[in-house]
Design a protein around this motif. Structure first.
Motif, PDB file in Angstrom:
ATOM      1  N   MET A 269      28.528  37.214  43.163  1.00 47.99           N
ATOM      2  CA  MET A 269      29.921  37.633  43.052  1.00 47.99           C
ATOM      3  C   MET A 269      29.941  39.110  42.689  1.00 47.99           C
ATOM      4  O   MET A 269      29.097  39.588  41.917  1.00 47.99           O
ATOM      5  N   GLU A 270      30.921  39.839  43.215  1.00 43.93           N
ATOM      6  CA  GLU A 270      31.022  41.266  42.966  1.00 43.93           C
ATOM      7  C   GLU A 270      32.483  41.649  42.799  1.00 43.93           C
ATOM      8  O   GLU A 270      33.400  40.942  43.249  1.00 43.93           O
ATOM      9  N   ILE A 271      32.688  42.783  42.141  1.00 41.05           N
ATOM     10  CA  ILE A 271      34.028  43.324  41.950  1.00 41.05           C
ATOM     11  C   ILE A 271      34.011  44.778  42.390  1.00 41.05           C
ATOM     12  O   ILE A 271      33.030  45.498  42.189  1.00 41.05           O
ATOM     13  N   ALA A 272      35.097  45.205  43.044  1.00 33.61           N
ATOM     14  CA  ALA A 272      35.173  46.548  43.611  1.00 33.61           C
ATOM     15  C   ALA A 272      36.531  47.156  43.291  1.00 33.61           C
ATOM     16  O   ALA A 272      37.532  46.452  43.138  1.00 33.61           O
ATOM     17  N   ILE A 273      36.538  48.492  43.170  1.00 33.12           N
ATOM     18  CA  ILE A 273      37.774  49.260  43.025  1.00 33.12           C
ATOM     19  C   ILE A 273      38.081  49.895  44.369  1.00 33.12           C
ATOM     20  O   ILE A 273      37.267  50.661  44.899  1.00 33.12           O
ATOM     21  N   ILE A 274      39.237  49.590  44.918  1.00 31.35           N
ATOM     22  CA  ILE A 274      39.606  50.051  46.258  1.00 31.35           C
ATOM     23  C   ILE A 274      40.843  50.935  46.154  1.00 31.35           C
ATOM     24  O   ILE A 274      41.830  50.575  45.504  1.00 31.35           O
ATOM     25  N   LYS A 275      40.767  52.107  46.777  1.00 31.97           N
ATOM     26  CA  LYS A 275      41.917  52.999  46.880  1.00 31.97           C
ATOM     27  C   LYS A 275      42.545  52.838  48.257  1.00 31.97           C
ATOM     28  O   LYS A 275      41.857  52.961  49.284  1.00 31.97           O
ATOM     29  N   ARG A 276      43.837  52.583  48.269  1.00 33.37           N
ATOM     30  CA  ARG A 276      44.558  52.379  49.535  1.00 33.37           C
ATOM     31  C   ARG A 276      45.565  53.507  49.704  1.00 33.37           C
ATOM     32  O   ARG A 276      46.506  53.650  48.914  1.00 33.37           O
ATOM     33  N   GLU A 277      45.363  54.290  50.737  1.00 30.48           N
ATOM     34  CA  GLU A 277      46.232  55.423  51.046  1.00 30.48           C
ATOM     35  C   GLU A 277      47.126  55.064  52.222  1.00 30.48           C
ATOM     36  O   GLU A 277      46.645  54.708  53.300  1.00 30.48           O
TER      37      GLU A 277
ATOM     38  N   GLU B 193      26.167  30.875  50.285  1.00 27.73           N
ATOM     39  CA  GLU B 193      24.835  30.949  50.910  1.00 27.73           C
ATOM     40  C   GLU B 193      24.911  31.119  52.410  1.00 27.73           C
ATOM     41  O   GLU B 193      23.928  31.504  53.044  1.00 27.73           O
ATOM     42  N   GLU B 194      26.049  30.828  52.998  1.00 28.67           N
ATOM     43  CA  GLU B 194      26.220  31.016  54.440  1.00 28.67           C
ATOM     44  C   GLU B 194      26.885  32.356  54.758  1.00 28.67           C
ATOM     45  O   GLU B 194      27.406  32.538  55.868  1.00 28.67           O
ATOM     46  N   GLU B 195      26.903  33.249  53.783  1.00 33.58           N
ATOM     47  CA  GLU B 195      27.436  34.609  53.928  1.00 33.58           C
ATOM     48  C   GLU B 195      28.935  34.621  54.214  1.00 33.58           C
ATOM     49  O   GLU B 195      29.463  35.604  54.754  1.00 33.58           O
ATOM     50  N   ARG B 196      29.607  33.581  53.853  1.00 29.85           N
ATOM     51  CA  ARG B 196      31.070  33.599  53.928  1.00 29.85           C
ATOM     52  C   ARG B 196      31.613  34.261  52.662  1.00 29.85           C
ATOM     53  O   ARG B 196      31.111  34.019  51.568  1.00 29.85           O
ATOM     54  N   ARG B 197      32.661  35.055  52.838  1.00 37.73           N
ATOM     55  CA  ARG B 197      33.190  35.854  51.740  1.00 37.73           C
ATOM     56  C   ARG B 197      34.583  35.357  51.363  1.00 37.73           C
ATOM     57  O   ARG B 197      35.451  35.184  52.208  1.00 37.73           O
ATOM     58  N   TYR B 198      34.776  35.144  50.091  1.00 39.58           N
ATOM     59  CA  TYR B 198      36.071  34.753  49.546  1.00 39.58           C
ATOM     60  C   TYR B 198      36.497  35.858  48.584  1.00 39.58           C
ATOM     61  O   TYR B 198      35.734  36.238  47.688  1.00 39.58           O
ATOM     62  N   PHE B 199      37.700  36.381  48.783  1.00 43.62           N
ATOM     63  CA  PHE B 199      38.103  37.519  47.958  1.00 43.62           C
ATOM     64  C   PHE B 199      39.552  37.340  47.506  1.00 43.62           C
ATOM     65  O   PHE B 199      40.338  36.592  48.101  1.00 43.62           O
ATOM     66  N   LYS B 200      39.857  38.052  46.438  1.00 41.20           N
ATOM     67  CA  LYS B 200      41.210  38.105  45.900  1.00 41.20           C
ATOM     68  C   LYS B 200      41.441  39.505  45.356  1.00 41.20           C
ATOM     69  O   LYS B 200      40.664  40.007  44.524  1.00 41.20           O
ATOM     70  N   GLN B 201      42.524  40.146  45.816  1.00 42.30           N
ATOM     71  CA  GLN B 201      42.854  41.500  45.388  1.00 42.30           C
ATOM     72  C   GLN B 201      44.013  41.480  44.396  1.00 42.30           C
ATOM     73  O   GLN B 201      44.946  40.690  44.534  1.00 42.30           O
ATOM     74  N   GLN B 202      43.909  42.348  43.407  1.00 42.47           N
ATOM     75  CA  GLN B 202      44.957  42.483  42.401  1.00 42.47           C
ATOM     76  C   GLN B 202      45.217  43.965  42.164  1.00 42.47           C
ATOM     77  O   GLN B 202      44.299  44.735  41.853  1.00 42.47           O
ATOM     78  N   GLU B 203      46.467  44.388  42.312  1.00 45.48           N
ATOM     79  CA  GLU B 203      46.812  45.793  42.148  1.00 45.48           C
ATOM     80  C   GLU B 203      46.859  46.160  40.667  1.00 45.48           C
ATOM     81  O   GLU B 203      47.353  45.407  39.827  1.00 45.48           O
ATOM     82  N   ILE B 204      46.335  47.332  40.359  1.00 42.69           N
ATOM     83  CA  ILE B 204      46.410  47.885  39.008  1.00 42.69           C
ATOM     84  C   ILE B 204      47.047  49.274  39.092  1.00 42.69           C
ATOM     85  O   ILE B 204      47.020  49.911  40.150  1.00 42.69           O
ATOM     86  N   THR B 205      47.614  49.712  37.999  1.00 43.56           N
ATOM     87  CA  THR B 205      48.266  51.018  37.934  1.00 43.56           C
ATOM     88  C   THR B 205      47.399  51.971  37.119  1.00 43.56           C
ATOM     89  O   THR B 205      46.991  51.635  36.000  1.00 43.56           O
ATOM     90  N   LEU B 206      47.125  53.131  37.675  1.00 46.47           N
ATOM     91  CA  LEU B 206      46.359  54.165  36.983  1.00 46.47           C
ATOM     92  C   LEU B 206      47.295  55.312  36.611  1.00 46.47           C
ATOM     93  O   LEU B 206      48.179  55.675  37.396  1.00 46.47           O
ATOM     94  N   TRP B 207      47.095  55.867  35.429  1.00 44.18           N
ATOM     95  CA  TRP B 207      47.914  56.987  34.962  1.00 44.18           C
ATOM     96  C   TRP B 207      47.024  57.960  34.201  1.00 44.18           C
ATOM     97  O   TRP B 207      45.979  57.597  33.705  1.00 44.18           O
ATOM     98  N   ARG B 208      47.475  59.213  34.161  1.00 40.72           N
ATOM     99  CA  ARG B 208      46.696  60.280  33.522  1.00 40.72           C
ATOM    100  C   ARG B 208      47.170  60.448  32.093  1.00 40.72           C
ATOM    101  O   ARG B 208      48.347  60.678  31.831  1.00 40.72           O
TER     102      ARG B 208
END
Length: 457
Positions: free
Chosen positions: A206-214, A280-295
């Motif tokens: 299992m892995e987690i990634a940060i994705i930027k969507r423009e 094990e069969e290289e099938r990928r299950y994912f779930k995305q959740q939006e987060i808010t970033l601020w300075r």
């Protein structure tokens, strides 16, 4: 920039900003992927400086239709390069139409300039601020630009609820993930956990990634561009039911920007946490959740803080010199222990506002001798009385009382209590002389019988 066809007089333009030596700089990627460092400004700050114009051919005059400087904020869409959308444009006239016969300098100031958006350079869009000086001429203008960077600061969000959601595949996989917050500043840490409620498929990792969507454009001309900023593998191997996987992601090491939503109705930048499970069969299950970033607003600048600390140090030295010098370090007795107990530096303005600080140990007043111990010392020197009452050695007031021993016997032979008992037994005390005098005093007379006295039990 040279004149048209290289004929006639030309000039070089240089822009110098006030306070450039002490102002902070920041980096931003250019269109070709390289990083460029520019001076950093914030919303509401004034932009001032000087424009130096140097003639390339001394002795020759430069005719112009006016000299002006502009402060521009614009959005450039890479697929529509012909149209630049300006959302801020301020102009100041530096010189009226005429001639320049020698090198000239002009001062300028844009007072409290509004900078509503943060500088941004992405895949399909760029938002930038710049100064542009123009020497207007009949055939071709002479121009010079200088880029500026702008950061928008935000305050701590009032509502910052945690993210908790249960997802899965029916009768195959059910997981519950939770993140501690929904809004993070750019130097924050994402903390969460993954809880497996049902596992009937063989998961490999299992892995987690940060994705930027423009997102650029609107309507049918909308373009989405996803970029993976970071990726972590948080689990390796098949989980079991009831297992909990912790998550901790540090954001400080990545090139992130605050979340931008519908900037001037031209583009948006959003960030998502993408949780991916691979079987094990290289099938990928994912779930995305939006987060808010601020300075987050930065702390007080270091030079000012050092100046305040120096002032506090000088004031403390003045206070020390005002006390009589008979005391150590010019301090009276009631202040000397407190100054010795705290060896820290003078607190900064931020430390003084902090509710937590290291307290100095409380100074206890010296113990006053009790009247019983005073009478005892007088008794040793005074004339013996007929029948003094002897006190048990344990209740002696002249010797310091030790704290009560622990319930369990000490394991070490050289414990402080035993050392004290041995020292007390080996060294003669002031009570031995009264005891010897009492023994001589209570000796029975020859005519009195010495029968044992029964003791009531």
């Amino acid at each position: 920039m040279n004149s048209f066809f290289g004929f006639g007089q030309s000039a070089d333009i240089e822009i110098k900003l006030d306070g450039a030596e002490t102002r902070k700089m920041a980096e931003m990627k250019t269109e070709d992927g390289k990083k460029e460092r520019n001076l950093l400004y914030y919303d509401g700050e004034s932009v001032s400086g000087k424009v130096n114009i140097s003639l390339k051919k001394p002795g020759s005059r430069l005719e112009h239709q006016g000299v002006k400087i502009e402060f521009v904020g614009q959005i450039e869409l890479y697929y529509d390069r012909g149209n630049h959308h300006e959302f801020t444009s301020l102009v100041k006239e530096l010189a009226r139409p005429g001639e320049l016969s020698h090198n000239t300098s002009f001062e300028f100031e844009f007072n409290q300039v509004e900078k509503p958006y943060e500088s941004y350079s992405g895949t399909n869009v760029r938002l930038r601020y710049f100064l542009r000086v123009t020497i207007v001429r009949r055939l071709s203008d002479i121009t010079q630009e200088m880029n500026l960077l702008v950061h928008t600061l935000s305050s701590y969000p009032e509502m910052n609820n945690s993210i908790k959601m249960e997802v899965g595949i029916e009768d195959c996989l059910h997981i519950e993930f939770e993140y501690n917050k929904s809004k993070y500043h750019l130097k924050d840490v994402i903390v969460g956990k993954i809880y497996f409620l049902l596992v009937r498929i063989k998961i490999k990792h299992m892995e987690i990634a940060i994705i930027k969507r423009e997102t650029t454009g609107s309507g049918p001309n909308t373009f989405n561009e996803n970029e993976t900023i970071a990726k972590y593998e948080i689990m390796d191997g098949a989980p079991v039911r009831g297992e909990s996987i912790p998550i901790r992601v540090f954001l400080a090491g990545y090139d992130l920007t605050p979340t931008m939503r519908d900037i001037n109705k031209k583009f948006s930048v959003r960030y998502h946490l993408n949780l991916v499970l691979v079987d094990e069969e290289e099938r990928r299950y994912f779930k995305q959740q939006e987060i808010t970033l601020w300075r987050k607003g930065e702390r007080m600048r270091r030079p000012l803080q050092q100046q305040l600390m120096a002032q506090q140090t000088i004031s403390q030295k003045n206070q020390q010199s005002s006390f009589p010098q008979s005391h150590p370090q010019g301090q009276p007795p009631e202040f000397a222990p407190a100054m010795q107990s705290t060896g820290a530096e003078p607190p900064s303005p931020q430390q003084s506002q902090s509710p937590m600080h290291e307290e100095a140990p409380e100074q206890l007043p010296p113990a006053k001798p009790s009247p019983q111990s005073h009478t005892r010392h007088q008794h040793t020197t005074a004339t013996p009385q007929p029948k003094p009452q002897l006190e048990p050695p344990d209740e002696d007031v002249s010797t310091p009382k030790l704290p009560s021993p622990p319930t369990e016997p000490p394991t070490s032979i050289d414990s402080p209590e035993e050392e004290f008992v041995e020292a007390q037994a080996g060294s003669p005390s002031d009570e031995e002389e009264p005891e010897e005098e009492e023994q001589e005093r209570v000796k029975p007379s020859p005519g009195v019988s010495q029968e044992p006295v029964p003791v009531a039990q």
